[in-house]
Design an enzyme around this catalytic site. Sequence first.
Site, PDB file in Angstrom:
ATOM      1  CB  CYS A  23     -38.678 -24.288  11.538  1.00  0.00           C
ATOM      2  SG  CYS A  23     -39.646 -25.806  11.660  1.00  0.00           S
TER       3      CYS A  23
ATOM      4  CG  HIS B 193     -38.629 -24.957  17.445  1.00  0.00           C
ATOM      5  ND1 HIS B 193     -38.560 -23.734  16.823  1.00  0.00           N
ATOM      6  CD2 HIS B 193     -38.962 -25.850  16.471  1.00  0.00           C
ATOM      7  CE1 HIS B 193     -38.838 -23.878  15.536  1.00  0.00           C
ATOM      8  NE2 HIS B 193     -39.082 -25.157  15.304  1.00  0.00           N
ATOM      9  CD  GLU B 194     -38.513 -29.562  17.363  1.00  0.00           C
ATOM     10  OE1 GLU B 194     -39.508 -29.752  16.630  1.00  0.00           O
ATOM     11  OE2 GLU B 194     -37.516 -28.933  16.963  1.00  0.00           O
TER      12      GLU B 194
ATOM     13  CG  HIS C  58     -43.101 -28.042  15.251  1.00  0.00           C
ATOM     14  ND1 HIS C  58     -43.642 -27.679  14.051  1.00  0.00           N
ATOM     15  CD2 HIS C  58     -41.805 -27.677  15.205  1.00  0.00           C
ATOM     16  CE1 HIS C  58     -42.708 -27.139  13.290  1.00  0.00           C
ATOM     17  NE2 HIS C  58     -41.583 -27.112  13.973  1.00  0.00           N
TER      18      HIS C  58
END
Length: 141
Positions: free
Chosen positions: A90, A131-132, A135
């Site tokens: 990341c 993944h985002e 976040h």
Amino acid sequence: MQREIMTSIPFLSQPSAAAENTEEDLAVAQDLKDTLDAHRNGCVGMAANMIGVPKRIIAFVDEDFGGRIFVMFNPHITAEDGAFDTAEGCLSLQGERRTVRYQRIEVDYMDRKFRERHAAFTGFTAQIIQHEIDHCDGVII
């Protein structure tokens, strides 16, 4: 406008608020695209909290569409299939971390005109989106 990358774990660990159809959130989306584009040599996706804005906005490079950067507002995964173990890096963090991802996902989101959309993604693009969205949820991978 390109922004600095946020590296504060306490900040990144907080869930993001819903994006709204405002000039401010649309400007954040553009800044997110600009920042991702500036970091394309080592980054394929970003969430707004990575540029210091705790909103549910993500941007990602989709190689299936010629490397175009797509933006999603308020994305939520509604279905997933084909779990696999992987390690991810990341831009906001050092090193790689192990995680479980899914080969195929379905996502509800809003486009740049805040129209509701639903789409399926597979492979690496699906992994980037997962993944985002992590976040956005304050999950550190």
